[in-house]
Scaffold this motif. Structure first.
Motif, PDB file in Angstrom:
ATOM      1  N   TYR A   1       0.856  -1.181   0.000  1.00 10.25           N
ATOM      2  CA  TYR A   1       0.000   0.000   0.000  1.00 10.25           C
ATOM      3  C   TYR A   1       0.893   1.232   0.000  1.00 10.25           C
ATOM      4  O   TYR A   1       1.704   1.426   0.893  1.00 10.25           O
TER       5      TYR A   1
ATOM      6  N   VAL B   1     -10.504  -2.594   3.877  1.00 12.42           N
ATOM      7  CA  VAL B   1     -11.402  -3.487   3.133  1.00 12.42           C
ATOM      8  C   VAL B   1     -11.396  -4.910   3.686  1.00 12.42           C
ATOM      9  O   VAL B   1     -12.419  -5.595   3.668  1.00 12.42           O
ATOM     10  N   TYR B   2     -10.276  -5.351   4.224  1.00 12.47           N
ATOM     11  CA  TYR B   2     -10.205  -6.716   4.761  1.00 12.47           C
ATOM     12  C   TYR B   2     -11.245  -6.978   5.852  1.00 12.47           C
ATOM     13  O   TYR B   2     -11.650  -8.108   6.067  1.00 12.47           O
TER      14      TYR B   2
ATOM     15  N   CYS C   1      -5.723   6.288  -1.695  1.00 17.07           N
ATOM     16  CA  CYS C   1      -7.061   5.822  -1.338  1.00 17.07           C
ATOM     17  C   CYS C   1      -6.983   5.309   0.094  1.00 17.07           C
ATOM     18  O   CYS C   1      -6.511   4.212   0.353  1.00 17.07           O
TER      19      CYS C   1
ATOM     20  N   TYR D   1     -15.066   5.042   8.240  1.00 12.06           N
ATOM     21  CA  TYR D   1     -14.912   4.479   6.895  1.00 12.06           C
ATOM     22  C   TYR D   1     -16.005   4.883   5.911  1.00 12.06           C
ATOM     23  O   TYR D   1     -15.727   5.112   4.745  1.00 12.06           O
TER      24      TYR D   1
ATOM     25  N   SER E   1      -6.301  -6.177   7.856  1.00 14.06           N
ATOM     26  CA  SER E   1      -6.464  -4.724   8.015  1.00 14.06           C
ATOM     27  C   SER E   1      -5.632  -4.235   9.193  1.00 14.06           C
ATOM     28  O   SER E   1      -4.974  -3.194   9.109  1.00 14.06           O
TER      29      SER E   1
ATOM     30  N   SER F   1      -8.525   1.669   1.329  1.00 15.85           N
ATOM     31  CA  SER F   1      -8.038   0.358   0.890  1.00 15.85           C
ATOM     32  C   SER F   1      -7.590  -0.529   2.042  1.00 15.85           C
ATOM     33  O   SER F   1      -7.829  -1.728   2.040  1.00 15.85           O
ATOM     34  N   ALA F   2      -6.928   0.047   3.021  1.00 19.86           N
ATOM     35  CA  ALA F   2      -6.379  -0.742   4.131  1.00 19.86           C
ATOM     36  C   ALA F   2      -7.469  -1.401   4.977  1.00 19.86           C
ATOM     37  O   ALA F   2      -7.220  -2.391   5.649  1.00 19.86           O
TER      38      ALA F   2
END
Length: 164
Positions: A9, A22-23, A16, A73, A32, A19-20
Motif C-alpha cells: 500500500y 477493506v479486509y 485511497c 470508513y 487490516s 483500501s487498508a
C-alpha cells in the motif's frame, strides 16, 4: 513487511485511504490490522515525517484515526471500522461531556492484532461500532497481540455495514 501482499500500500499523493480497511469486509480483519499498523509506522516526527501529501490535513487525520484504532470508513454514516489502538489509553471527549475511553493491554507498534475487545465489559466481535453506541460515553477495552487472530471479526455478521 513480508512479500505476500505485494505491491505494498503506497501512501503517496492522494492515496485511497479506505483500501487498508477493506479486509474487515472480507472476514480477514487481521490483515487490516497489520496493514493499518504498517501505515502508522511510516509516519515519523521529522519535517519530512508525512509519507504523502497532507492536503488540508488528510494524512494527519489518517494517522490520528489509525492510531486510535477507529476509522470513519463510510461517509455520512455514524460509525467506525475497528482496527485496534496504538496507545494504551485514549480518551475522546464529546461536547455533551461524555467520554469514550479506549484502553489497550499490550498496545505498541509490535502488537497490531486484536486478540479480544470488550465494550461496556461485554465481549465484542464486530469490526464496526456505531457512533450512537459511543456518544453516551462507553469504555472499550482491547487486548492486543503480535500474532494474527484469524477468528476475531471473521464471521459475516462481524463485518461493517454494506449497502448493496
Amino acid at each position: 513487511m513480508d512479500g505476500r501482499d505485494e505491491p505494498y500500500y503506497w501512501l503517496g499523493n492522494e492515496p485511497c485511504f479506505g483500501s487498508a480497511y477493506v479486509y474487515n469486509y472480507l472476514g480477514k480483519a487481521w490483515k487490516s490490522q497489520r496493514l493499518v499498523r504498517q501505515i502508522v509506522n511510516r509516519f515519523n516526527n521529522t519535517p519530512n515525517g508525512l509519507p504523502g501529501d497532507d492536503d488540508a490535513g488528510a494524512m494527519s487525520a489518517l494517522y490520528v484515526f489509525s492510531a486510535i484504532g477507529l476509522y470513519p470508513y463510510i461517509p455520512g454514516i455514524g460509525g467506525f471500522i475497528i482496527t485496534g489502538p496504538l496507545f494504551e489509553k485514549v480518551e475522546i471527549k464529546f461536547a455533551n461531556r461524555k467520554n469514550i475511553t479506549l484502553t489497550a493491554q499490550n498496545a505498541c507498534t509490535a502488537n497490531p492484532y486484536i486478540r479480544q475487545i470488550t465494550v461496556n465489559g461485554k465481549p465484542y466481535r464486530s469490526t464496526w461500532i456505531e457512533l450512537k453506541q459511543l456518544k453516551n460515553g462507553i469504555p472499550l477495552h482491547f487486548v492486543m497481540d503480535n500474532e494474527p487472530q484469524a477468528h476475531w471479526g471473521s464471521r459475516p455478521a462481524d463485518a461493517p455495514p454494506s449497502f448493496y
